[in-house]
Write a protein that holds these residues in place. Structure first.
Motif, short mmCIF file in Angstrom:
data_model
loop_
_atom_site.label_atom_id
_atom_site.label_comp_id
_atom_site.label_asym_id
_atom_site.label_seq_id
_atom_site.Cartn_x
_atom_site.Cartn_y
_atom_site.Cartn_z
N TRP A 121 -16.43 23.91 -8.05
CA TRP A 121 -17.62 24.30 -7.31
C TRP A 121 -17.31 25.21 -6.13
O TRP A 121 -18.10 26.09 -5.79
CB TRP A 121 -18.37 23.05 -6.84
N ASP A 125 -19.12 28.60 -5.91
CA ASP A 125 -20.03 28.76 -4.79
C ASP A 125 -19.55 29.78 -3.77
O ASP A 125 -20.33 30.31 -2.99
CB ASP A 125 -20.22 27.38 -4.14
N THR A 131 -19.48 21.28 -2.06
CA THR A 131 -18.41 20.42 -2.57
C THR A 131 -18.76 18.95 -2.48
O THR A 131 -18.67 18.21 -3.46
CB THR A 131 -17.10 20.68 -1.81
N LEU A 134 -21.56 17.89 -5.02
CA LEU A 134 -21.37 18.08 -6.46
C LEU A 134 -20.07 17.53 -7.01
O LEU A 134 -19.95 17.34 -8.22
CB LEU A 134 -21.45 19.58 -6.79
N TYR A 242 -28.01 21.20 -8.85
CA TYR A 242 -27.23 22.24 -8.22
C TYR A 242 -28.09 23.08 -7.27
O TYR A 242 -27.67 23.51 -6.21
CB TYR A 242 -26.58 23.12 -9.27
#
Length: 249
Positions: A121, A125, A131, A134, A242
């Motif tokens: 992620w 991202d 972080t 997810l 998300y």
């Protein structure tokens, strides 16, 4: 009553024993294929077929199987993916690794979930903002998201096998081999191997067991044909949103 001479008795017994041994030997040879050295004795018979028929048989067996596990690598669009997936008609699950980043996929019916660690992620991202939220959670992939089309194919048995179990070019047989698990196989090739090779089981159903894709596009092993497994949606507490378009790279 006239007694049988001892010599004749011994000769009669010897002849009977010799005949019995001869009959037993013939039966053993016949049962093992030794009488004619038939390479197809004890097999499913596909070794007698031309390469095109073998490919058709193995495709039919794969399509009819309820489930399969596949592992190995697939290179597509210049990117290599390492897969370890279990697939069946109504879903699939497993892991995918690409460019050193690993993630898990789970599909239950039409619902697709992606699970990854913080490294995935952060890379996706461009920061560490997502972080904590997810990391180690299942993210439900919207069907309209480009990631859905890209990743769902890895969890779809029909789609994945249809794209993989095709050899290109002129088909031919490249002899008999023994799979690493001890299963006897017959190998068919496309354009002498440049179009790929496929090892097909000579025992039981003619399932594909090993595929080497043409052009260095990866290799896969297939196992657990017809062995069912369970796919179920993750718990709500283990699922997060998300909140934006998922990464497809």
């Amino acid at each position: 009553m006239t007694a049988t001479p001892p010599g004749r008795t011994r000769r009669t017994a010897l002849v009977a024993t010799t005949c019995a041994l001869a009959v037993t030997g013939a039966m053993v040879l016949s049962g093992c294929g030794g009488g004619g050295d038939d390479p197809d004795a004890g097999t499913n018979g596909v070794g007698k077929l031309p390469a095109a028929r073998i490919q058709a048989k193995t495709r039919a067996a794969a399509d009819a199987a309820d489930a399969v596990r596949l592992s190995g690598s697939v290179t597509t669009s210049g990117r290599t993916y390492r897969l370890d997936m279990r697939l069946k008609a109504d879903g699939g699950s497993g892991s995918v690794t690409s460019q050193g980043t690993a993630f898990k996929l789970l599909r239950v019916g039409e619902e697709l979930y992606l699970k990854a660690d913080a490294g995935f992620w952060n890379h996706a991202d461009g920061s560490d903002g997502a972080t904590g939220k997810l990391d180690g959670k299942y993210v439900k992939v919207p069907q309209g998201d480009p990631a859905y089309k890209k990743f769902s194919g890895f969890t779809d048995k029909d789609v994945l096998l249809d794209g993989l179990l095709t050899l290109h070019g002129t088909l031919a047989i490249d002899g008999r081999h023994t799979d690493q698990s001890g299963t006897r196989t017959i190998r068919i090739t496309g354009d002498k191997g440049s179009g790929g090779t496929l090892d097909v089981s000579l025992q039981g159903q003619p399932y594909p067991l090993r595929l080497v894709r043409g052009g260095g596009a990866g290799s896969l092993r297939f196992s657990d044909w017809g062995k069912d497994f369970t796919v179920e949606e993750p718990a709500a507490s283990d699922t997060v949103d998300y909140g934006r378009q998922l990464p497809t790279s």
